[in-house]
Design a protein around this motif. Structure first.
Motif, PDB file in Angstrom:
ATOM      1  N   LYS A   1      -0.455  20.965  -4.719  1.00 33.38           N
ATOM      2  CA  LYS A   1      -1.798  20.860  -5.313  1.00 33.38           C
ATOM      3  C   LYS A   1      -2.855  20.446  -4.305  1.00 33.38           C
ATOM      4  O   LYS A   1      -4.006  20.291  -4.642  1.00 33.38           O
ATOM      5  N   HIS A   2      -2.452  20.197  -3.077  1.00 27.99           N
ATOM      6  CA  HIS A   2      -3.354  19.769  -1.991  1.00 27.99           C
ATOM      7  C   HIS A   2      -4.132  18.528  -2.376  1.00 27.99           C
ATOM      8  O   HIS A   2      -5.346  18.480  -2.230  1.00 27.99           O
TER       9      HIS A   2
ATOM     10  N   PHE B   1       0.839  -1.188   0.000  1.00 30.00           N
ATOM     11  CA  PHE B   1       0.000   0.000   0.000  1.00 30.00           C
ATOM     12  C   PHE B   1       0.880   1.245   0.000  1.00 30.00           C
ATOM     13  O   PHE B   1       1.991   1.237   0.523  1.00 30.00           O
ATOM     14  N   MET B   2       0.344   2.317  -0.586  1.00 31.18           N
ATOM     15  CA  MET B   2       1.069   3.570  -0.664  1.00 31.18           C
ATOM     16  C   MET B   2       0.083   4.699  -0.429  1.00 31.18           C
ATOM     17  O   MET B   2      -1.006   4.715  -0.991  1.00 31.18           O
ATOM     18  N   ALA B   3       0.476   5.633   0.425  1.00 30.00           N
ATOM     19  CA  ALA B   3      -0.324   6.847   0.647  1.00 30.00           C
ATOM     20  C   ALA B   3       0.576   8.029   0.325  1.00 30.00           C
ATOM     21  O   ALA B   3       1.748   8.056   0.703  1.00 30.00           O
ATOM     22  N   GLY B   4       0.030   8.964  -0.440  1.00 31.78           N
ATOM     23  CA  GLY B   4       0.857  10.092  -0.867  1.00 31.78           C
ATOM     24  C   GLY B   4       0.114  11.402  -0.800  1.00 31.78           C
ATOM     25  O   GLY B   4      -1.103  11.461  -0.677  1.00 31.78           O
ATOM     26  N   ASP B   5       0.899  12.468  -0.866  1.00 31.10           N
ATOM     27  CA  ASP B   5       0.342  13.809  -0.840  1.00 31.10           C
ATOM     28  C   ASP B   5       1.212  14.712  -1.694  1.00 31.10           C
ATOM     29  O   ASP B   5       2.440  14.602  -1.688  1.00 31.10           O
ATOM     30  N   GLN B   6       0.551  15.568  -2.480  1.00 30.78           N
ATOM     31  CA  GLN B   6       1.251  16.622  -3.223  1.00 30.78           C
ATOM     32  C   GLN B   6       0.874  17.936  -2.557  1.00 30.78           C
ATOM     33  O   GLN B   6      -0.235  18.419  -2.712  1.00 30.78           O
TER      34      GLN B   6
END
Length: 135
Positions: free
Chosen positions: A133-134, A125-130
């Motif tokens: 760009k919110h 699993f992978m969780a990401g945030d930019q």
């Protein structure tokens, strides 16, 4: 001898170029040389090589492993990434998290879980945030 629609008597001979084409196949191949299969492949396909230069540094701390990478793709800007991996002493974090990846040039942070294995199937699993760009 009768070849195709061109009747010939045994005393007649065809044009010299036809005799050479039918009679001397081995000598024609020897004058041209044998064609390499690699030459045929290179004539039919284009190979484009765009290398990427990378410099990787790794430092092991007490509870974390810190990795720095500078990458310069062929026709793009240089990018920088930072990787944090929990060490073997930090059992709480290393039980669930494999690594955290931070890419400032893309304004991105990603958290990767440990890989789960069921026979031949692997699941991660992978969780990401930019943050720019919110998302």
């Amino acid at each position: 001898m009768n070849r195709g629609n061109n009747p010939q008597t045994p005393g007649q001979q065809g044009p010299p170029q036809l005799q050479q084409a039918y009679g001397d196949e081995d000598s024609a191949a020897s004058t041209q040389g044998t064609e390499d299969p690699l030459d045929k492949l290179l004539e039919n396909y284009n190979f484009i090589c765009h290398p990427e230069l990378r410099l990787k540094l790794k430092q092991e701390l007490r509870q974390w492993t810190l990795g720095l990478c500078l990458a310069k793709p062929w026709s793009r800007d240089m990018r920088f990434r930072l990787t944090l991996k929990p060490g073997p002493l930090d059992n709480k974090m290393s039980k669930y998290m494999q690594k955290m990846l931070i890419i400032p040039t893309h304004s991105q942070v990603c958290l990767f879980s440990k890989k789960l294995a069921w026979g031949w199937l692997r699941l991660q699993f992978m969780a990401g945030d930019q943050w720019s760009k919110h998302r």
